[in-house]
Structure formats: C-alpha cells, structure tokens
Scaffold this active site. Structure first.
Site, PDB file in Angstrom:
ATOM      1  N   CYS A 139       0.998  -1.284  -0.191  1.00 20.66           N
ATOM      2  CA  CYS A 139       0.499   0.383  -0.084  1.00 20.66           C
ATOM      3  C   CYS A 139       0.531   1.251  -0.257  1.00 20.66           C
ATOM      4  O   CYS A 139       0.777   2.460  -0.353  1.00 20.66           O
ATOM      5  CB  CYS A 139      -0.926   0.713   0.995  1.00 20.66           C
ATOM      6  SG  CYS A 139      -2.701  -0.895   1.201  1.00 20.66           S
ATOM      7  N   CYS A 184      13.675 -20.132  16.142  1.00 19.90           N
ATOM      8  CA  CYS A 184      13.127 -21.586  16.394  1.00 19.90           C
ATOM      9  C   CYS A 184      14.393 -22.244  15.965  1.00 19.90           C
ATOM     10  O   CYS A 184      14.920 -23.899  15.447  1.00 19.90           O
ATOM     11  CB  CYS A 184      11.971 -22.363  16.059  1.00 19.90           C
ATOM     12  SG  CYS A 184      10.665 -22.085  17.566  1.00 19.90           S
TER      13      CYS A 184
HETATM   14  C1  HEC Z   1      13.598 -27.887  19.682  1.00 18.91           C
HETATM   15  C2  HEC Z   1      12.803 -27.686  19.834  1.00 18.91           C
HETATM   16  C3  HEC Z   1      11.365 -26.281  18.654  1.00 18.91           C
HETATM   17  C4  HEC Z   1      11.782 -27.028  17.873  1.00 18.91           C
HETATM   18  C5  HEC Z   1      12.095 -27.942  16.439  1.00 18.91           C
HETATM   19  C6  HEC Z   1      10.880 -26.080  16.699  1.00 18.91           C
HETATM   20  N1  HEC Z   1      10.324 -24.888  17.915  1.00 18.91           N
HETATM   21 FE1  HEC Z   1       9.413 -22.961  17.875  1.00 18.91          FE
HETATM   22  N2  HEC Z   1       9.247 -22.757  19.991  1.00 18.91           N
HETATM   23  C7  HEC Z   1      10.067 -23.668  20.906  1.00 18.91           C
HETATM   24  C8  HEC Z   1      10.267 -23.062  22.380  1.00 18.91           C
HETATM   25  C9  HEC Z   1      11.373 -23.581  23.009  1.00 18.91           C
HETATM   26  C10 HEC Z   1       9.311 -21.390  21.780  1.00 18.91           C
HETATM   27  C11 HEC Z   1       9.232 -20.850  22.842  1.00 18.91           C
HETATM   28  C12 HEC Z   1       8.041 -21.591  23.565  1.00 18.91           C
HETATM   29  C13 HEC Z   1       6.544 -21.872  23.644  1.00 18.91           C
HETATM   30  O1  HEC Z   1       5.804 -21.114  23.247  1.00 18.91           O
HETATM   31  O2  HEC Z   1       6.564 -23.584  22.953  1.00 18.91           O
HETATM   32  C14 HEC Z   1       9.179 -21.551  20.645  1.00 18.91           C
HETATM   33  C15 HEC Z   1       8.003 -20.891  20.041  1.00 18.91           C
HETATM   34  C16 HEC Z   1       7.652 -21.215  19.025  1.00 18.91           C
HETATM   35  C17 HEC Z   1       6.179 -20.093  18.625  1.00 18.91           C
HETATM   36  C18 HEC Z   1       5.383 -18.813  19.014  1.00 18.91           C
HETATM   37  C19 HEC Z   1       4.696 -19.665  19.646  1.00 18.91           C
HETATM   38  C20 HEC Z   1       3.866 -18.046  21.087  1.00 18.91           C
HETATM   39  O3  HEC Z   1       3.251 -18.478  21.501  1.00 18.91           O
HETATM   40  O4  HEC Z   1       3.946 -17.645  21.570  1.00 18.91           O
HETATM   41  C21 HEC Z   1       5.991 -19.945  17.013  1.00 18.91           C
HETATM   42  C22 HEC Z   1       4.914 -19.568  16.033  1.00 18.91           C
HETATM   43  C23 HEC Z   1       6.757 -21.684  16.595  1.00 18.91           C
HETATM   44  N3  HEC Z   1       7.586 -21.571  17.589  1.00 18.91           N
HETATM   45  C24 HEC Z   1       6.835 -21.987  15.525  1.00 18.91           C
HETATM   46  C25 HEC Z   1       7.969 -23.410  14.856  1.00 18.91           C
HETATM   47  C26 HEC Z   1       8.373 -23.185  14.299  1.00 18.91           C
HETATM   48  C27 HEC Z   1       7.746 -22.793  12.687  1.00 18.91           C
HETATM   49  C28 HEC Z   1       9.232 -24.006  13.712  1.00 18.91           C
HETATM   50  C29 HEC Z   1       9.937 -25.181  12.670  1.00 18.91           C
HETATM   51  C30 HEC Z   1      10.515 -23.842  11.653  1.00 18.91           C
HETATM   52  C31 HEC Z   1       9.572 -24.107  15.194  1.00 18.91           C
HETATM   53  N4  HEC Z   1       9.302 -23.619  15.849  1.00 18.91           N
HETATM   54  C32 HEC Z   1      10.577 -25.490  15.296  1.00 18.91           C
HETATM   55  C33 HEC Z   1      10.803 -24.887  20.525  1.00 18.91           C
HETATM   56  C34 HEC Z   1      11.211 -25.344  19.298  1.00 18.91           C
HETATM   57  C1  HEC Z   2      -4.579   5.597  -2.007  1.00 20.20           C
HETATM   58  C2  HEC Z   2      -5.425   4.543  -1.788  1.00 20.20           C
HETATM   59  C3  HEC Z   2      -4.641   3.445   0.263  1.00 20.20           C
HETATM   60  C4  HEC Z   2      -3.185   3.738   0.816  1.00 20.20           C
HETATM   61  C5  HEC Z   2      -3.200   5.221   0.989  1.00 20.20           C
HETATM   62  C6  HEC Z   2      -3.618   2.974   1.769  1.00 20.20           C
HETATM   63  N1  HEC Z   2      -4.164   1.541   0.995  1.00 20.20           N
HETATM   64 FE1  HEC Z   2      -4.382   0.043   1.822  1.00 20.20          FE
HETATM   65  N2  HEC Z   2      -5.305  -0.398   0.336  1.00 20.20           N
HETATM   66  C7  HEC Z   2      -5.474   0.608  -0.425  1.00 20.20           C
HETATM   67  C8  HEC Z   2      -6.683  -0.458  -2.201  1.00 20.20           C
HETATM   68  C9  HEC Z   2      -7.528  -0.375  -2.816  1.00 20.20           C
HETATM   69  C10 HEC Z   2      -6.738  -2.029  -1.313  1.00 20.20           C
HETATM   70  C11 HEC Z   2      -7.525  -3.247  -1.746  1.00 20.20           C
HETATM   71  C12 HEC Z   2      -7.412  -3.201  -3.022  1.00 20.20           C
HETATM   72  C13 HEC Z   2      -6.241  -4.180  -3.423  1.00 20.20           C
HETATM   73  O1  HEC Z   2      -5.960  -5.643  -2.866  1.00 20.20           O
HETATM   74  O2  HEC Z   2      -4.728  -3.829  -3.924  1.00 20.20           O
HETATM   75  C14 HEC Z   2      -5.927  -1.735   0.073  1.00 20.20           C
HETATM   76  C15 HEC Z   2      -5.737  -2.929   0.915  1.00 20.20           C
HETATM   77  C16 HEC Z   2      -5.473  -2.706   2.456  1.00 20.20           C
HETATM   78  C17 HEC Z   2      -4.741  -4.077   3.117  1.00 20.20           C
HETATM   79  C18 HEC Z   2      -5.712  -5.718   2.617  1.00 20.20           C
HETATM   80  C19 HEC Z   2      -6.840  -5.921   2.488  1.00 20.20           C
HETATM   81  C20 HEC Z   2      -7.596  -6.866   2.708  1.00 20.20           C
HETATM   82  O3  HEC Z   2      -8.919  -6.815   2.803  1.00 20.20           O
HETATM   83  O4  HEC Z   2      -7.052  -7.512   2.450  1.00 20.20           O
HETATM   84  C21 HEC Z   2      -3.815  -3.639   4.120  1.00 20.20           C
HETATM   85  C22 HEC Z   2      -4.027  -4.704   5.172  1.00 20.20           C
HETATM   86  C23 HEC Z   2      -3.922  -2.356   3.564  1.00 20.20           C
HETATM   87  N3  HEC Z   2      -4.161  -1.798   2.603  1.00 20.20           N
HETATM   88  C24 HEC Z   2      -3.181  -1.473   4.865  1.00 20.20           C
HETATM   89  C25 HEC Z   2      -3.365  -0.200   4.761  1.00 20.20           C
HETATM   90  C26 HEC Z   2      -2.447   0.497   5.448  1.00 20.20           C
HETATM   91  C27 HEC Z   2      -1.531   0.028   7.121  1.00 20.20           C
HETATM   92  C28 HEC Z   2      -1.935   2.062   4.878  1.00 20.20           C
HETATM   93  C29 HEC Z   2      -1.123   3.084   5.095  1.00 20.20           C
HETATM   94  C30 HEC Z   2       0.169   2.909   5.499  1.00 20.20           C
HETATM   95  C31 HEC Z   2      -2.195   1.783   3.695  1.00 20.20           C
HETATM   96  N4  HEC Z   2      -3.387   0.612   3.728  1.00 20.20           N
HETATM   97  C32 HEC Z   2      -2.955   2.948   2.841  1.00 20.20           C
HETATM   98  C33 HEC Z   2      -5.484   1.691  -0.961  1.00 20.20           C
HETATM   99  C34 HEC Z   2      -5.216   2.030  -0.555  1.00 20.20           C
END
Ligand code: HEC
Ligand code: HEC
Length: 293
Positions: free
Chosen positions: A146, A254
């Site tokens: 945007c 992670c």
């Molecule tokens: C070794 C274990 C481990 C693995 C593998 C791992 N994570 Fe995590 N992850 C954690 C720990 C520890 C935290 C922090 C505590 C929690 O929210 O579980 C975390 C937190 C998160 C959170 C935040 C959840 C929250 O509510 O704040 C997300 C999202 C997440 N992991 C996604 C992923 C994804 C996607 C992958 C794979 C790319 C991945 N993790 C792999 C251990 C792991």
């Molecule tokens: C000049 C007009 C204009 C301005 C300024 C603008 N937007 Fe948008 N925005 C649009 C239009 C038009 C769409 C939907 C059309 C599209 O998908 O491109 C959109 C779509 C979006 C969406 C997605 C909505 C959906 O339903 O998926 C988000 C989030 C968003 N704008 C956030 C912002 C934010 C944050 C700003 C300021 C930093 C901003 N826009 C500034 C015109 C604008």
C-alpha cells in the site's frame, strides 16, 4: 402442645440446611484456596479453552493458544491494555495510520477511513494470495504494498518500529476474531509447501517443527513449557527482549534452536509456513499483541 411449639423446627429438621450452609462455606473456602493453576483453567477465560480443529485430518486433537502456557502474572500483563507494553506499538501504528506520507501525501486513513471498521477481521484471513503480484503476501508485506503502490512512499524496514506498529495496529483490529485463512485455489501450493516445511527434520539436532510443537507441547524444555507454536498472538511483545517479536523472527529463533539455517525475514518459505500455521490454528482467536517471556 401449642401451635407455635408444633411449628418450631426441631434440631433434626435443621440439619439439612446447616449442612447446606456448611457446604457453601466449604465451597467459598475452596475457591479462595484453589491454586492459581486450577483457577487459570476457568472456562470463563476463552484464551485457555481448547478449540476443536475444523478438519479431521488435522495433526492436533485440540488447539491451544500460547496464552495457555503462560504464568498467571504474564497473562495478567497481556490482559491489561495498560500493562501490556506491546500497546505502545499499537499506539504508534494508530498515529501512522492517520499520518500523510509519500509523494501522494496520503494517509492510510484517507483510503481506509476508520481501521476499526475497515480492518476488522482482515488479519484473520492472512496471509493471502495477491493476484496482481501472483504470490502470497503477509500483513507486513501488504502494508508495504500500500505504501509503495498507493502512497508512493518507501517500503518500511522489516523490523522497524513503524512497520511493526502498523502491523500490530491492523492485526489488533481483529482481536477476538477466530483465525480462518483460505488454503484452496491459488493458495494451495503455498499451503502444501508450508506443511512440508513444518514436518521436515532439519538442523544439527535433526528436529522438525512438528517434533516440538505437535508432539511435545506441554513438556518442559529447560525453563520454558513448549506451546503448540501457534501464531494467533503475533507480533508478540517479549518481556525478555523488551520489544515486539514478529512471526518470521520467531521462525528464525526456532531454526537457530535446532541449529538449522534460518531464512531471511519475508522469505517465501516463511510466508508458506505462516499460511500453514494459520490453518493449523484455525479457530483460535487473534490476541495481538500477545505477551511472552
Ligand atoms: C527444539 C524444539 C523446537 C523446534 C524444533 C521448533 N520450535 Fe518453535 N518454539 C520452541 C520454543 C522453546 C518456543 C518458545 C516457547 C513456546 O511457545 O513453545 C517456541 C515458540 C514458537 C512459536 C511462538 C508461539 C507463541 O505462542 O508465542 C512459534 C510460532 C513457533 N515456535 C513455530 C515454530 C516453527 C514454525 C518451527 C519449525 C520451523 C519451530 N517452531 C520449531 C521450540 C521449538
Ligand atoms: C490511496 C489509497 C490507499 C492508501 C493510502 C492505503 N491503502 Fe491500503 N489498500 C488500498 C486498496 C485500494 C486496497 C485493496 C486493493 C488491493 O488489493 O490492492 C488496500 C488494501 C489494504 C489491505 C488489505 C485488506 C484486505 O482485505 O486484504 C491492508 C491491510 C491495507 N490496505 C493497509 C493499509 C495501510 C496500513 C496503509 C497505510 C500505511 C494503507 N493501506 C494505505 C488503498 C490504499
């Protein structure tokens, strides 16, 4: 025997009511003495409740927000908009929403008016397939589109306070709304790739996301309890880092945990993963900005 005497209740007939009042006192005492742990499971707190997945092919039987695995004191910080430090970024986002920028001197509000109405529920659908760019975009990428397309302004840097603020502000307008992304049609390929990445073992520790977050949630890893790795609270505020953490930064953390090569923020692989996580958490309510350790 006089009538009054006859109607005076005997001691025996009073027992049930005495027992009743005894029991109600016991109940009150139990409520007071009940450990915080049990109180936290209170059904009146929707953020701790299990959500049944809509899809029967879902890897999890019940879904839980990361909130469930927080201590009482951290929950309390999240629950209060005054105490929640993430709200400072929400306020910054609100200011930016109304601030004209770029060569067009346009503000988000000029086109989208009140975010409360126009952005309500939007984050619950993200990431989405962008038909013009022919790729999946997440919230931060959408906001930058945007700026570039409509405001003729420079894109904001990935973890800048401005972009994180706008993201928290827009996502915050969907608070309480259940996550429901679209994974069919043009989003399908991205979803399949995200699912594959989630289940693939990687890094020196040879662990997949699923190994920790599908199979071991609820277990302790050092001092922290593993959650299901849900995305409904992002960007979250980290008390330890004293700043918000965006979802792609969490992915990097992670990846580092298992000593795997992380991807850059905004990378397609991470957007695919984001879509898979949104589907995997479908039905959980958006809690942005959630609070974490
Ligand atoms: C070794 C274990 C481990 C693995 C593998 C791992 N994570 Fe995590 N992850 C954690 C720990 C520890 C935290 C922090 C505590 C929690 O929210 O579980 C975390 C937190 C998160 C959170 C935040 C959840 C929250 O509510 O704040 C997300 C999202 C997440 N992991 C996604 C992923 C994804 C996607 C992958 C794979 C790319 C991945 N993790 C792999 C251990 C792991
Ligand atoms: C000049 C007009 C204009 C301005 C300024 C603008 N937007 Fe948008 N925005 C649009 C239009 C038009 C769409 C939907 C059309 C599209 O998908 O491109 C959109 C779509 C979006 C969406 C997605 C909505 C959906 O339903 O998926 C988000 C989030 C968003 N704008 C956030 C912002 C934010 C944050 C700003 C300021 C930093 C901003 N826009 C500034 C015109 C604008």
């Amino acid at each position: 025997m006089s009538l009054t005497e006859k109607h005076r209740p005997s001691f025996a007939s009073q027992i049930p009511s005495r027992l009743g009042s005894c029991l109600s006192w016991l109940f009150v005492a139990m409520l007071i003495l009940m450990p915080a742990e049990l109180m936290a499971q209170d059904k009146t707190n929707p953020k701790t409740e299990a959500v049944k997945p809509a899809d029967d092919k879902h890897p999890l039987a019940e879904l839980f927000s990361g909130y469930k695995y927080l201590s009482e004191d951290v929950r309390a910080i999240q629950d209060s908009d005054i105490a929640n430090p993430g709200m400072a970024w929400y306020t910054l986002g609100e200011q930016l929403w109304n601030k004209p920028g770029g060569t067009q001197k346009k503000a988000c509000a000029d086109c989208h008016n009140e975010a409360k109405a126009s952005m309500r529920g939007v984050a619950a659908r993200y990431p989405v397939y962008d038909r013009l760019g022919k790729k999946m975009v997440n919230m931060e990428q959408r906001i930058n589109q945007c700026r570039e397309k409509f405001m003729k302004a420079e894109p904001l840097a990935a973890e800048s306070d401005e972009l994180v603020g706008l993201s928290i502000y827009v996502r915050g307008k969907s608070r309480g709304i259940p996550v429901k992304p679209r994974i069919e049609g043009p989003a399908r390929e991205s979803f399949d790739k995200g699912a594959a990445y989630f289940n693939q073992r990687r890094g020196q520790m040879n662990l997949s996301c699923a190994n920790c977050h599908d199979q071991s949630f609820g277990k302790k890893v050092r001092a922290t309890v593993l959650s299901q790795g849900q995305s409904n609270g992002f960007p979250v505020y980290s008390l330890e880092q004293e700043k918000p953490v965006i979802l792609h930064r969490r992915f990097i953390m992670c990846n580092n945990l298992v000593r795997a090569n992380p991807r850059p923020i905004g990378d397609e692989t991470y957007v695919n993963l984001e879509l898979y996580l949104a589907w995997r958490g479908e039905g959980l309510q958006i809690e942005t900005p959630a609070v974490r350790y």
